[in-house]
Design a protein around this motif. Structure first.
Motif, mmCIF file in Angstrom:
data_model
loop_
_atom_site.group_PDB
_atom_site.id
_atom_site.type_symbol
_atom_site.label_atom_id
_atom_site.label_comp_id
_atom_site.label_asym_id
_atom_site.label_seq_id
_atom_site.Cartn_x
_atom_site.Cartn_y
_atom_site.Cartn_z
ATOM 1 N N ARG A 296 1.230 -0.982 0.432
ATOM 2 C CA ARG A 296 -0.112 -0.257 0.221
ATOM 3 C C ARG A 296 0.923 1.434 -0.319
ATOM 4 N NH1 ARG A 296 -5.055 0.083 2.469
ATOM 5 N NH2 ARG A 296 -4.824 1.841 2.828
ATOM 6 N N ALA A 297 1.672 1.291 0.661
ATOM 7 C CA ALA A 297 2.753 2.829 0.913
ATOM 8 C C ALA A 297 3.639 2.556 -0.903
ATOM 9 C CB ALA A 297 3.744 2.365 1.724
ATOM 10 N N HIS A 298 3.718 1.884 -0.888
ATOM 11 C CA HIS A 298 4.870 1.828 -2.571
ATOM 12 C C HIS A 298 3.779 1.787 -3.637
ATOM 13 C CE1 HIS A 298 8.280 0.735 -1.698
ATOM 14 N NE2 HIS A 298 8.051 -0.660 -1.061
ATOM 15 N N ASP A 299 2.753 1.672 -3.629
ATOM 16 C CA ASP A 299 1.639 2.167 -4.619
ATOM 17 C C ASP A 299 0.539 3.510 -3.934
ATOM 18 O OD1 ASP A 299 0.835 0.140 -5.421
ATOM 19 O OD2 ASP A 299 -1.053 -0.487 -4.236
ATOM 20 N N TRP A 300 0.719 4.222 -3.100
ATOM 21 C CA TRP A 300 0.777 5.402 -2.240
ATOM 22 C C TRP A 300 1.468 5.996 -3.390
ATOM 23 C CZ3 TRP A 300 3.911 8.457 1.244
ATOM 24 C CH2 TRP A 300 3.467 9.390 1.763
ATOM 25 N N ALA A 301 2.417 6.035 -2.456
ATOM 26 C CA ALA A 301 4.057 7.267 -3.379
ATOM 27 C C ALA A 301 3.689 7.649 -4.532
ATOM 28 C CB ALA A 301 5.777 6.282 -3.091
ATOM 29 N N ALA A 302 3.444 6.124 -5.338
ATOM 30 C CA ALA A 302 3.275 6.072 -6.688
ATOM 31 C C ALA A 302 2.072 7.200 -7.200
ATOM 32 C CB ALA A 302 2.926 4.621 -7.574
ATOM 33 N N ASP A 303 1.236 6.960 -6.215
ATOM 34 C CA ASP A 303 0.160 7.872 -6.790
ATOM 35 C C ASP A 303 0.427 9.388 -6.687
ATOM 36 O OD1 ASP A 303 -1.694 5.757 -7.574
ATOM 37 O OD2 ASP A 303 -2.861 5.333 -5.806
ATOM 38 N N HIS A 304 0.827 9.600 -5.500
ATOM 39 C CA HIS A 304 1.043 10.927 -5.255
ATOM 40 C C HIS A 304 2.509 11.021 -6.126
ATOM 41 C CE1 HIS A 304 -2.340 11.149 -2.844
ATOM 42 N NE2 HIS A 304 -1.814 10.534 -2.497
ATOM 43 N N GLN A 305 3.155 10.374 -6.439
ATOM 44 C CA GLN A 305 4.639 11.008 -7.189
ATOM 45 C C GLN A 305 5.506 11.579 -5.997
ATOM 46 O OE1 GLN A 305 3.747 13.509 -10.513
ATOM 47 N NE2 GLN A 305 3.597 11.375 -11.776
ATOM 48 N N VAL A 306 5.744 10.399 -4.964
ATOM 49 C CA VAL A 306 6.811 10.872 -3.581
ATOM 50 C C VAL A 306 7.568 9.118 -3.872
ATOM 51 C CG1 VAL A 306 5.678 12.750 -2.937
ATOM 52 C CG2 VAL A 306 5.257 9.741 -1.863
ATOM 53 N N LYS A 307 8.614 9.980 -3.035
ATOM 54 C CA LYS A 307 9.798 8.765 -3.638
ATOM 55 C C LYS A 307 9.607 8.022 -1.724
ATOM 56 C CE LYS A 307 13.524 9.741 -6.035
ATOM 57 N NZ LYS A 307 15.064 9.793 -5.094
ATOM 58 N N ILE A 308 9.598 6.926 -1.534
ATOM 59 C CA ILE A 308 9.968 6.549 -0.432
ATOM 60 C C ILE A 308 10.391 5.181 -0.269
ATOM 61 C CG2 ILE A 308 7.934 4.256 -0.825
ATOM 62 C CD1 ILE A 308 6.365 5.060 1.939
ATOM 63 N N VAL A 309 11.374 5.419 0.515
ATOM 64 C CA VAL A 309 11.733 3.361 0.827
ATOM 65 C C VAL A 309 12.066 3.075 2.487
ATOM 66 C CG1 VAL A 309 13.456 5.048 1.450
ATOM 67 C CG2 VAL A 309 14.642 2.604 0.964
ATOM 68 N N ILE A 310 11.727 1.565 1.977
ATOM 69 C CA ILE A 310 10.995 0.328 2.862
ATOM 70 C C ILE A 310 12.471 0.401 3.348
ATOM 71 C CG2 ILE A 310 9.594 -0.965 4.306
ATOM 72 C CD1 ILE A 310 7.365 0.546 2.669
ATOM 73 N N PRO A 311 13.413 -0.450 4.518
ATOM 74 C CA PRO A 311 13.877 -1.059 4.318
ATOM 75 C C PRO A 311 13.519 -2.503 3.953
ATOM 76 C CG PRO A 311 13.866 -0.933 6.618
ATOM 77 C CD PRO A 311 12.813 0.464 6.227
ATOM 78 N N PRO A 312 15.015 -3.513 3.181
ATOM 79 C CA PRO A 312 14.474 -4.506 2.981
ATOM 80 C C PRO A 312 14.537 -5.538 4.695
ATOM 81 C CG PRO A 312 17.313 -4.571 2.934
ATOM 82 C CD PRO A 312 16.098 -2.860 3.325
ATOM 83 N N LEU A 313 13.835 -6.601 4.946
ATOM 84 C CA LEU A 313 12.753 -7.515 5.943
ATOM 85 C C LEU A 313 14.232 -7.260 6.743
ATOM 86 C CD1 LEU A 313 9.863 -9.903 4.495
ATOM 87 C CD2 LEU A 313 10.463 -7.559 5.056
ATOM 88 N N ARG A 314 15.090 -8.075 6.743
ATOM 89 C CA ARG A 314 16.907 -7.910 7.474
ATOM 90 C C ARG A 314 17.039 -6.794 8.195
ATOM 91 N NH1 ARG A 314 17.729 -8.690 2.560
ATOM 92 N NH2 ARG A 314 20.022 -7.055 1.018
#
Ligand code: KG4
Ligand code: ZN
Length: 360
Positions: A296-314
């Motif tokens: 959902r966060a990646h979809d939200w970022a794409a919809d609003h043309q903002v950059k988001i970074v979420i670390p890999p699971l580790r």
């Protein structure tokens, strides 16, 4: 002269972790001992068990971290350790060990705030992961874990302003409590995520709209959140259902409950976007491992043309690499601790600035 490599220790809660990290955030080694099953019979973390496990595992992990990175003590430029916030008995093991090593090997020492570690986790690097380039300050950070759920405005290293935070339970606690109520054991957040995503008994993924759960404070004119109403509502619902129905509808229950948490977190990110107008965001902490929140966060970022970074699971859940990176960045700006370093159950007052309107 700058410090090239640190050895980092994280023992703030139940995970024992040691890492070696360089000044660019490259993780040279990361080793962890997580003994969830020691706590599972008690349905939650038992501080005495956690601190005893840290005492057992920490020294072997330090040796392993050095071996894995193929390094000897003489190449380690400093020692970073989580000294706040956390369980006192757990923090003491890490802090006393770090101070002893710093004294014995004559290395500089730094105490790190665990939450600052989480806020830097998205920027770690290894052979399989690199963060996006040109991800500059200022940005908004959402830290969601078992102990904390807060939204920050981040203007630089060490410059963290709290926009809002949960007024009661953390999102991780809400996940774990509901998981326990429906029989998934402890800590159940990750199992709940799997059941919602993959379904069970040959059924497909859970339906996020099958059950209606409350989304407290979602529309409120604030960045604060609340998850205790959701937790109670989940418990009440389950009390009205037979064991057979719970088993039959398990993935729907998980997907619907998860959706309520994710809706609130995304709504608060969106509110921050509308109010602050920034175009860089991070999500970090154990709950950022949740697959639905990530999607959902990646979809939200794409919809609003903002950059988001979420670390890999580790790097989402507790790990020493994030503590090492925070530590080495501060050390290279001239900040050090000395042998008077103490553990603290709470953050220091100067760690975070509270913006008007947010409260606990
Ligand atoms: O950051 P963390 O390892 O420890 C704290 O600092 O609290 O976060 C642990 C929390 C637990 O509540 C755990 O259930 C939750 O993160 N968690 C998840 C998932 N993986 C870990 N919650 C939902 N979905 C997941 N996939
Ligand atoms: Zn944490």
């Amino acid at each position: 002269m700058s410090i090239e490599l640190v050895l980092a220790i994280e023992t703030s809660c139940d995970d024992t972790s040691v890492a070696i990290v360089d000044k660019a955030g490259l993780v040279r080694s990361l080793v962890c001992a997580t003994k969830d099953f020691d706590h599972e019979p008690y349905g939650g973390i038992v501080p005495e068990i956690a601190s005893r496990n840290h005492s057992l595992f920490l020294l072997p992990l330090i040796i392993q971290a050095l071996e894995k990175a193929q390094l000897k003590w003489d190449s380690i430029g400093g020692i970073a350790v989580t000294n706040r916030p956390g369980l006192m008995g757990s923090l003491i093991v890490g802090v006393v060990t770090a101070k002893t090593l710093a004294q014995s090997f004559q290395k500089p020492l730094i105490g790190v705030n665990h939450l600052e570690g989480h806020l830097l986790a998205p920027f770690l690097k290894d052979t399989d992961y690199s963060p996006p380039e040109n991800f500059n300050y200022p940005y908004v950070g959402l830290a969601v874990s078992g102990g904390h759920t807060s939204l920050y405005r981040i203007d630089g290293l060490g410059d963290y302003k709290i926009l809002g935070r949960t007024k009661d339970d953390s999102a991780g606690e809400a996940f774990d409590k509901f998981a326990k109520v429906i029989g998934l054991g402890f800590p159940g957040g990750v199992k709940l995520d799997q059941l919602a995503r993959s379904g069970h008994k040959g059924k497909g993924p859970g339906d996020p709209s099958a059950f209606d759960f409350p989304r407290s404070m979602i529309r409120e004119d604030s960045f604060d959140m609340s998850f205790s109403g959701l937790k109670s509502s989940g418990k009440r619902l389950v009390e009205t259902l037979s064991d057979e129905i719970i088993q039959d509808r398990l993935s729907d229950l998980c997907a619907s409950y998860q959706e309520a948490i994710v809706d609130v977190l995304i709504a608060k990110l969106e509110r921050s976007r509308q109010v602050l107008g920034l175009d860089h965001y991070i999500i970090t902490g154990g709950v950022s491992a949740n697959s639905r929140l990530r999607e959902r966060a990646h979809d939200w970022a794409a919809d609003h043309q903002v950059k988001i970074v979420i670390p890999p699971l580790r790097y989402c859940t507790d790990n020493a690499a994030m503590i090492g990176y925070a530590g080495i960045l501060h050390m290279n700006q001239g900040k050090f601790s000395d042998q008077s370093l103490k553990p603290s159950a709470q953050s220091f007052i100067e760690d975070f600035k509270l913006l008007t309107g947010s409260s606990k």
